[in-house]
Enzyme design. Structure first.
Site, PDB file in Angstrom:
ATOM      1  N   GLU A 190       3.996 -11.030   0.891  1.00 31.94           N
ATOM      2  CA  GLU A 190       2.895  -9.760   0.693  1.00 31.94           C
ATOM      3  C   GLU A 190       2.511  -9.367   1.879  1.00 31.94           C
ATOM      4  O   GLU A 190       2.241 -10.194   2.906  1.00 31.94           O
ATOM      5  CB  GLU A 190       1.833 -10.054  -0.480  1.00 31.94           C
ATOM      6  CG  GLU A 190       0.792  -9.078  -0.647  1.00 31.94           C
ATOM      7  CD  GLU A 190      -0.677  -9.696  -0.992  1.00 31.94           C
ATOM      8  OE1 GLU A 190      -1.224  -8.933  -1.574  1.00 31.94           O
ATOM      9  OE2 GLU A 190      -1.076 -10.943  -0.778  1.00 31.94           O
TER      10      GLU A 190
ATOM     11  N   LYS B  46       0.330  -3.318  -7.065  1.00 28.00           N
ATOM     12  CA  LYS B  46      -0.420  -4.632  -7.443  1.00 28.00           C
ATOM     13  C   LYS B  46      -1.547  -4.299  -8.396  1.00 28.00           C
ATOM     14  O   LYS B  46      -2.333  -3.276  -8.003  1.00 28.00           O
ATOM     15  CB  LYS B  46      -0.754  -5.452  -6.027  1.00 28.00           C
ATOM     16  CG  LYS B  46      -1.685  -6.575  -6.370  1.00 28.00           C
ATOM     17  CD  LYS B  46      -2.325  -6.929  -5.034  1.00 28.00           C
ATOM     18  CE  LYS B  46      -2.582  -8.315  -5.310  1.00 28.00           C
ATOM     19  NZ  LYS B  46      -3.237  -8.727  -3.889  1.00 28.00           N
TER      20      LYS B  46
ATOM     21  N   CYS C  23       0.498 -12.030  -5.399  1.00 32.05           N
ATOM     22  CA  CYS C  23      -0.756 -12.681  -4.780  1.00 32.05           C
ATOM     23  C   CYS C  23      -1.937 -12.820  -5.869  1.00 32.05           C
ATOM     24  O   CYS C  23      -1.783 -13.632  -6.728  1.00 32.05           O
ATOM     25  CB  CYS C  23      -1.290 -12.087  -3.604  1.00 32.05           C
ATOM     26  SG  CYS C  23      -2.459 -13.118  -2.654  1.00 32.05           S
TER      27      CYS C  23
END
Length: 259
Positions: free
Chosen positions: A40, A112, A147
């Site tokens: 990421e 995300k 994440c």
């Protein structure tokens, strides 16, 4: 299928263009792999919030997308290029993952959904994605997450329902919560009977030491390969996509879902 996860070191003193070129070189070195994964926000550092706006780039067409497309083409691999700070047409910022085919075509993007920060940092600077994303790649169906998404099992169940047999998770996970990373990555593999490819960064982002802990976990929750410390390295292992179907048939826990 051979997977190669690149746990790249994010050094705040290294110019972004230099790290971009270095990452591309590392991708090219994985020509014997089928699927390569980067972590990421490796261009800027997941906790270096003050640099997000300055390093934001369009998708597609930005310098990272161009470099990664070329690297995927040169290596002849499927490349999950981790995520970048995307600047959208309306000037909003997103934490956006990029997946390239062996021909260098951008075949999938994922913004995300769960932003970290509790009303600070990424949570205030980035806009949220709105939809789960899967992509057919390297002979299997890959579900995309990033994440902090790891803490939200409902996203991974949605990816499984959409056909995912492999869950790709680039991250900039802090060393202070490394035990959570290990536990949750294995949990997502077991509860969804999927492979999990969890790729973290090395180095320190804006004073936050990174966990590293890059790992490949099979559908039984067994770790097939892992980084041996939090330094830059490549974790490589062979996977059998057919094993997912076999395990789901032998131990059909997903069929007993009520909700």
């Amino acid at each position: 299928m051979r997977a190669a996860l690149i746990q790249i070191d994010v050094d705040p003193d290294e110019p972004v263009h230099s790290r971009r070129a270095r990452a591309a070189s590392l991708v090219r070195a994985q020509a014997d792999a089928d699927l390569v994964l980067l972590p990421e926000l490796w261009t800027v550092g997941a906790f270096d919030h003050q640099r997000f706006a300055a390093e934001a780039e369009p998708v597609p067409g930005g310098p990272t997308a161009k470099a990664m497309a070329q690297a995927a083409r040169d290596a002849g691999v499927w490349l999950h290029a981790g995520s970048v700070v995307e600047r959208a047409i309306d000037d909003a910022l997103y934490n956006t993952s990029l997946v390239f085919s062996p021909e260098g075509q951008l075949t999938a993007t994922y913004r995300k959904i769960h932003r970290f920060g509790f009303d600070q940092g990424e949570a205030t600077l980035m806009s949220a994605g709105t939809a789960p994303v899967t992509v057919a790649a390297a002979g299997t169906t890959v579900g995309l997450a990033t994440c902090y998404d790891l803490r939200f099992p409902e996203l991974f169940r949605a990816l499984t329902d959409a056909g995912a047999h492999l869950l790709a998770l680039p991250a900039g996970w802090p060393a202070a919560r490394a035990a959570h990373w290990d536990l949750l990555a294995r949990a997502r593999a077991v509860e969804n009977q999927c492979y999990v490819l969890a790729c973290g960064t090395a180095g320190t982002h804006a004073g936050v030491p990174q966990a590293g802990r890059t790992a490949v976990i099979d559908p039984w929750g067994e770790t097939l390969a892992a980084a041996d410390d939090a330094t830059e390295q490549v974790v490589t292992t062979d996977l059998d996509p057919a094993r997912v179907t076999a395990i789901r048939e032998e131990f059909p826990v997903l069929k007993d879902r009520v909700l």
